[in-house]
Design an enzyme around this catalytic site. Structure first.
Site, short mmCIF file in Angstrom:
data_model
loop_
_atom_site.label_atom_id
_atom_site.label_comp_id
_atom_site.label_asym_id
_atom_site.label_seq_id
_atom_site.Cartn_x
_atom_site.Cartn_y
_atom_site.Cartn_z
N GLN A 189 0.84 -1.19 0.00
CA GLN A 189 0.00 0.00 0.00
C GLN A 189 0.88 1.25 0.00
O GLN A 189 2.06 1.19 -0.36
CB GLN A 189 -0.93 -0.03 1.22
CG GLN A 189 -1.92 -1.19 1.22
CD GLN A 189 -3.11 -0.94 0.31
OE1 GLN A 189 -3.44 0.19 -0.03
NE2 GLN A 189 -3.77 -2.02 -0.10
N HIS A 214 8.61 8.26 1.45
CA HIS A 214 10.07 8.28 1.38
C HIS A 214 10.54 9.71 1.55
O HIS A 214 9.92 10.65 1.05
CB HIS A 214 10.56 7.76 0.03
CG HIS A 214 10.14 6.36 -0.29
ND1 HIS A 214 10.35 5.30 0.58
CD2 HIS A 214 9.53 5.83 -1.38
CE1 HIS A 214 9.88 4.19 0.04
NE2 HIS A 214 9.37 4.48 -1.14
N SER A 222 9.76 -0.51 6.01
CA SER A 222 8.71 -0.96 5.10
C SER A 222 9.32 -1.74 3.94
O SER A 222 10.47 -1.49 3.56
CB SER A 222 7.94 0.25 4.56
OG SER A 222 7.38 1.01 5.61
N LEU A 223 8.54 -2.67 3.40
CA LEU A 223 9.01 -3.54 2.32
C LEU A 223 8.01 -3.56 1.17
O LEU A 223 6.81 -3.49 1.39
CB LEU A 223 9.18 -4.98 2.81
CG LEU A 223 10.23 -5.27 3.86
CD1 LEU A 223 10.08 -6.71 4.34
CD2 LEU A 223 11.61 -5.07 3.30
N CYS A 245 1.30 1.89 4.90
CA CYS A 245 1.16 0.52 4.44
C CYS A 245 -0.27 0.01 4.57
O CYS A 245 -0.51 -1.20 4.61
CB CYS A 245 2.14 -0.41 5.17
SG CYS A 245 3.86 0.13 5.03
#
Length: 221
Positions: free
Chosen positions: A73, A77, A142-143, A173
């Protein structure tokens, strides 16, 4: 024959430019192409994953929103966040006896962050139902991955020493009320430095995946 691994230090670079370069690299690579890890920071940007829902952007801001092709989601950054993109030929690893699935690659990314944070005496953990790395319920990493022709791109974003305020404009997310953390919450400003953290992160990741460290080459751009 063992394959080379190239580590590219990209510095600060526009998200869309880097994303399109990842796509181009993946589309044009051959079975002889070296795997690559790209270390980068992006100026402020929200990115939506393929399954991203508009309602997770809670308010309009001056920060651009980019619809990406990674999994997951919406996330944010910004400068002070260490991003590690992993451009890996997963199908080739399997032929070399390293039978790795996409889920195992996600786990390797999570474990590399967990091990890196442990170097600072910080206990963290992954969640089976919500990819990423957490500290006391707060998310620090986060991935998001994309697999194309058996090869991965995109990767992880580890909060080091950044402005976390933009996360309040989204459900990070896709989780309402999810609080974010960063390394600077736990260590000195001198230690919370992307340039100091990234070598540890890469070291743990390549160890977990079993790359021959004699075949690793660093390139600063």
């Amino acid at each position: 024959m063992e394959q080379k691994l190239i580590i590219r230090q990209l510095g600060i670079r526009d998200y869309q430019k880097t994303w399109h370069e990842m796509q181009e690299f993946t589309d044009n690579r051959t079975d002889k192409s070296a795997d690559e890890i790209w270390l980068v920071q992006h100026p402020s940007v929200f990115t939506q994953g393929q399954a991203g829902k508009a309602e997770h952007l809670l308010r309009s801001t001056a920060i651009p929103v980019v619809q990406s092709d990674r999994g997951g989601q919406i996330t944010y950054h910004g400068i002070g966040q260490q991003i590690m993109y992993v451009l890996i030929d997963i199908k080739r690893l399997k032929t070399q006896g390293r039978d790795i699935s996409v889920r195992q690659l996600v786990s390797a990314l999570e474990q590399s962050v967990i091990n890196t944070l442990a170097d600072y005496g910080i206990e963290s953990y992954a969640k089976a139902d919500a990819p990423g790395v957490y500290i006391d319920g707060k998310k620090i990493c986060s991935l998001g991955l994309r697999i194309r022709r058996g090869c991965s791109f995109h990767g992880l974003a580890l909060n080091i020493n950044m402005d976390l305020e933009p996360f309040h404009s989204i459900n990070p997310c896709g989780y309402a009320g999810l609080e974010m953390a960063q390394l600077a919450d736990f260590v000195s400003p001198q230690e919370a430095d992307c340039g100091k953290v990234s070598p540890k992160l890469v070291e743990h990741f390549v160890t977990i995946l079993g790359y021959n460290k004699q075949q690793i080459f660093n390139i600063k751009e």
